[in-house]
Design an enzyme around this catalytic site. Structure first.
Site, PDB file in Angstrom:
ATOM      1  N   SER A 173       0.791  -1.224   0.000  1.00  0.00           N
ATOM      2  CA  SER A 173       0.000   0.000   0.000  1.00  0.00           C
ATOM      3  C   SER A 173       0.830   1.284   0.000  1.00  0.00           C
ATOM      4  O   SER A 173       1.549   1.557  -0.956  1.00  0.00           O
ATOM      5  CB  SER A 173      -0.935  -0.052   1.208  1.00  0.00           C
ATOM      6  OG  SER A 173      -1.910   0.930   1.113  1.00  0.00           O
ATOM      7  N   ARG A 227       1.828   5.813  19.317  1.00  0.00           N
ATOM      8  CA  ARG A 227       1.492   4.388  19.133  1.00  0.00           C
ATOM      9  C   ARG A 227       2.449   3.763  18.115  1.00  0.00           C
ATOM     10  O   ARG A 227       2.947   4.454  17.202  1.00  0.00           O
ATOM     11  CB  ARG A 227       0.030   4.181  18.689  1.00  0.00           C
ATOM     12  CG  ARG A 227      -0.335   4.877  17.409  1.00  0.00           C
ATOM     13  CD  ARG A 227      -1.740   4.543  16.938  1.00  0.00           C
ATOM     14  NE  ARG A 227      -1.801   3.239  16.300  1.00  0.00           N
ATOM     15  CZ  ARG A 227      -1.445   3.008  15.041  1.00  0.00           C
ATOM     16  NH1 ARG A 227      -1.013   3.978  14.261  1.00  0.00           N
ATOM     17  NH2 ARG A 227      -1.530   1.785  14.547  1.00  0.00           N
ATOM     18  N   PRO A 228       2.716   2.472  18.275  1.00  0.00           N
ATOM     19  CA  PRO A 228       3.593   1.821  17.292  1.00  0.00           C
ATOM     20  C   PRO A 228       2.817   1.591  16.004  1.00  0.00           C
ATOM     21  O   PRO A 228       1.655   1.204  16.037  1.00  0.00           O
ATOM     22  CB  PRO A 228       3.924   0.487  17.961  1.00  0.00           C
ATOM     23  CG  PRO A 228       2.770   0.200  18.858  1.00  0.00           C
ATOM     24  CD  PRO A 228       2.222   1.529  19.301  1.00  0.00           C
ATOM     25  N   SER A 229       3.454   1.845  14.864  1.00  0.00           N
ATOM     26  CA  SER A 229       2.798   1.566  13.584  1.00  0.00           C
ATOM     27  C   SER A 229       2.658   0.052  13.415  1.00  0.00           C
ATOM     28  O   SER A 229       3.520  -0.711  13.848  1.00  0.00           O
ATOM     29  CB  SER A 229       3.652   2.134  12.444  1.00  0.00           C
ATOM     30  OG  SER A 229       3.232   1.577  11.217  1.00  0.00           O
ATOM     31  N   GLY A 230       1.574  -0.352  12.747  1.00  0.00           N
ATOM     32  CA  GLY A 230       1.396  -1.765  12.428  1.00  0.00           C
ATOM     33  C   GLY A 230       1.750  -2.057  10.978  1.00  0.00           C
ATOM     34  O   GLY A 230       1.531  -3.168  10.496  1.00  0.00           O
ATOM     35  N   THR A 231       2.274  -1.052  10.273  1.00  0.00           N
ATOM     36  CA  THR A 231       2.635  -1.287   8.876  1.00  0.00           C
ATOM     37  C   THR A 231       4.063  -0.868   8.557  1.00  0.00           C
ATOM     38  O   THR A 231       4.583  -1.218   7.504  1.00  0.00           O
ATOM     39  CB  THR A 231       1.706  -0.491   7.914  1.00  0.00           C
ATOM     40  OG1 THR A 231       1.838   0.903   8.217  1.00  0.00           O
ATOM     41  CG2 THR A 231       0.261  -0.909   8.041  1.00  0.00           C
ATOM     42  N   ASP A 239      -6.324   2.495  -1.949  1.00  0.00           N
ATOM     43  CA  ASP A 239      -7.394   2.355  -0.956  1.00  0.00           C
ATOM     44  C   ASP A 239      -7.562   3.607  -0.103  1.00  0.00           C
ATOM     45  O   ASP A 239      -8.443   3.660   0.746  1.00  0.00           O
ATOM     46  CB  ASP A 239      -7.223   1.089  -0.080  1.00  0.00           C
ATOM     47  CG  ASP A 239      -5.912   1.045   0.659  1.00  0.00           C
ATOM     48  OD1 ASP A 239      -5.165   2.041   0.665  1.00  0.00           O
ATOM     49  OD2 ASP A 239      -5.620  -0.028   1.247  1.00  0.00           O
ATOM     50  N   GLU A 257     -10.736   6.931   8.257  1.00  0.00           N
ATOM     51  CA  GLU A 257      -9.578   7.374   9.007  1.00  0.00           C
ATOM     52  C   GLU A 257      -9.152   8.720   8.432  1.00  0.00           C
ATOM     53  O   GLU A 257      -9.396   9.006   7.250  1.00  0.00           O
ATOM     54  CB  GLU A 257      -8.442   6.358   8.871  1.00  0.00           C
ATOM     55  CG  GLU A 257      -8.802   5.026   9.496  1.00  0.00           C
ATOM     56  CD  GLU A 257      -7.654   4.029   9.442  1.00  0.00           C
ATOM     57  OE1 GLU A 257      -7.140   3.684  10.504  1.00  0.00           O
ATOM     58  OE2 GLU A 257      -7.282   3.606   8.328  1.00  0.00           O
ATOM     59  N   ASN A 285      -6.454   9.578   7.414  1.00  0.00           N
ATOM     60  CA  ASN A 285      -5.559   9.379   6.271  1.00  0.00           C
ATOM     61  C   ASN A 285      -6.301   9.096   4.951  1.00  0.00           C
ATOM     62  O   ASN A 285      -5.670   8.899   3.916  1.00  0.00           O
ATOM     63  CB  ASN A 285      -4.533   8.271   6.561  1.00  0.00           C
ATOM     64  CG  ASN A 285      -5.176   6.905   6.804  1.00  0.00           C
ATOM     65  OD1 ASN A 285      -6.268   6.626   6.341  1.00  0.00           O
ATOM     66  ND2 ASN A 285      -4.487   6.047   7.545  1.00  0.00           N
TER      67      ASN A 285
END
Ligand code: G16
Length: 548
Positions: free
Chosen positions: A67, A502-506, A286, A377, A379
């Site tokens: 993405s 927060r930690p990114s999940g991507t 997306d 979101e 974003n």
């Protein structure tokens, strides 16, 4: 019936797991450096087969994409039968399967899952897959095909398409020939469905000016041109920029929705002309954001929050005109939503709003609980869901006036225009275009609804982002110890200040969000929090520059 263990081991030995790497199913599947993902994608093929068998042979999707990430990254995620993200309880299985150290351990893990889920292994598994334009895509697709061959899957390859198109195809395949039929599972079917709904909604209105689309040098570029060809109407007059999917090193670089949103400036290759209209997709189309420049040279961003409020207002007004009682439009946001958008939804629109954790998979489930759930979101990733009770209420209306009949017809057409399976830049763009055309609005008029609080999103690279733990829809840190107290004391110094970490999940980074009453305060807060994260949690590389 059990697996052909020998066959799985044979294929698995062709796709060995890198010994020292641990993989985790994150915000949107597995994502890391593409070259390291062969074993993971191979194993996702196996797991998709099991998931299909657990769903009585319905088609499961596998999308190979990273993405908005850098081109060197790649990723893989599974798509459930209605085109929605994989059920969360299966994410742990994905992680287990990806991390089995040997081929033998892999077979054991698969057997364990089959037993746990009581899967009938005699069912023929079916999987649909696709990829984006990344250079590691062909290698990963071959690994996936090994996984599908190892379990004799009936597989359909959809080629190079956007992520939301693959979600759409999966839903179409699983609903074909039923009352819930979603459309033709082909690119032409996708373009016809959304294109026709768009023309139904806008015909007879004034045609808009040209829309300039920044396609992030990704798969959205060829696909939106095909959509425009199918629509073939002055209502959709577009010019695509950043459409180079062939040259290495261009995907998402200096362009695309993530770049525009994070840097709050236009993409490379686009100079803003006052009065003209612009939007950006991300690398797999997306996400969507709009923007424009005014006559004083100022840049104005219309992000996911602005899309959400535009859409929610339009739907709320149509429901009122249609005279449908007890049909509530609600809005789902995340902590990244601008504070003024939330106040606007609650205080001006008087619509219910709830917060979910980052990741459309979380927002989607909250939206399902609403009659009509609008989720975006900030974003630019999101969509709208009509739950079964909304559909039933819509069906039951007997219009008494032409205005009522028109509103009901428009609600049906909007449902056809919206990709309910997942956030979709192309379908969302047609939705925004529809509303703007129907209202006769410019982007500046859309932007008037409320003014964003200044906000800033920063990334901090640390030694180990897994030490960051959060609660309260990811707005409060519970670890590393003491860091939240520092964030709180910094926030308290700035009027209307708000910040979270927060930690990114991507991506391999920790995200820092801040907003405050003025641009200067906001930036001071953001950099102060980012500096604290860097100092207290093992920052790597350059310390975030102090804002002066
Ligand atoms: C994915 C998810 C989004 C999420 C984004 C960033 O977007 O689908 O829901 O907001 O990652 O997540 P994080 O902050 O955890 O890195 P995309 O467009 O990259 O698929």
């Amino acid at each position: 019936m059990s697996f052909d263990a020998e066959k799985i081991i044979e294929y698995s030995n062709k796709n060995p797991k890198p010994a020292s790497t641990t993989f985790a199913y994150g915000t949107a599947g597995f994502r890391t450096v593409g070259d390291t993902l062969g074993s993971t994608v191979f194993r996702c093929g196996l797991l998709a087969a099991l998931r299909s068998q657990s769903k009585n042979g319905q088609v499961i999707g596998v999308m190979i994409t990273a993405s908005h990430n850098h081109e060197r990254d790649n990723g893989v995620k599974l798509v459930d039968p209605m085109g929605e993200m994989l059920q969360q309880s299966w994410e742990a299985y994905c992680t287990d399967v990806a991390n089995a150290q040997t081929s033998e351990e892999l077979v054991e893990t698969l057997s364990h899952i089959a037993q746990e889920e009581r899967i009938d292994l005699t069912i023929k598994p079916r999987v649909a897959y696709a990829r984006d334009t990344r250079p590691s895509g062909p290698m990963l697709q071959a690994a996936l095909e090994d996984g599908l061959a190892a379990l004799d899957v009936e597989a359909s390859n959809f080629g190079i398409v956007t992520t939301p198109q693959l979600h759409y195809f999966v839903r179409c395949l699983n609903t074909q020939g039923t009352a819930a039929s979603y459309g033709e599972p082909t690119e032409a079917g996708y373009n016809a469905k959304y294109g026709q709904a768009f023309l139904r909604l806008v015909s007879g209105r004034e045609t808009p000016s040209k829309l300039f689309i920044d396609a992030a040098n990704g798969v959205g570029a060829p696909q939106v041109l095909k959509l425009a060809q199918a629509i073939n109407s002055p209502y959709f007059d577009i010019e695509v920029r950043n459409s180079d999917t062939q040259t290495l090193g261009k995907l998402n670089i200096g362009c695309g929705a993530d770049h525009v949103k994070s840097n709050q400036r236009p993409p490379a290759g686009v100079s803003l002309v006052p009065g003209s209209r612009y939007c950006s997709f991300d690398g797999d189309a997306d996400r969507l954001v709009y923007y424009y420049g005014d006559e004083h040279g100022a840049f104005h961003l219309l992000d996911g929050d602005k899309i959400s409020t535009l859409v929610a207002t339009y739907l709320r007004d149509l429901v009122a005109t249609a005279g449908i009682e007890d049909l509530q439009v609600g809005v789902v946001q995340t902590a990244y939503a601008n504070g003024n958008s939330t106040s606007y939804i609650k205080d001006t629109l008087k619509l219910p709003t709830v917060f979910a954790k980052t990741g459309v998979k979380h927002l989607h489930h909250e939206a399902e609980k609403m009659n009509i759930g609008v989720y975006f979101e900030a974003n630019g990733h999101g969509t709208v869901l009509f739950n079964p009770s909304a559909v039933a209420k819509l069906r039951a209306v007997v219009p008494e006036t032409p205005a009522q009949a028109d509103a009901v017809e428009r609600l049906w057409a909007l449902r056809d225009l919206i990709n309910e399976s997942v956030g979709d830049a192309m379908s969302d763009m047609l939705l925004v275009e529809t509303i703007l055309i129907c209202k006769g609005w410019t982007l500046a008029q859309w932007n008037e609804a409320y003014t964003d609080l200044p906000s800033r999103l920063l990334k901090v690279v640390v030694n180990d982002r897994t030490i960051f733990k959060t609660t309260n829809a990811e707005q409060t840190l519970t670890a590393p110890h003491g860091l939240q107290d520092i964030v709180d004391s910094l926030v308290a110094k700035f009027p209307r200040g708000r910040s979270f970490v927060r930690p990114s999940g991507t991506e391999d980074a920790v995200r820092v969000y801040a907003e405050a009453a003025t641009r200067r305060d906001c930036d001071q807060l953001a950099y102060a929090v980012a500096g604290a994260v860097f100092d207290k949690a093992g920052g790597r590389g350059e310390r975030p520059a102090e804002f002066l």
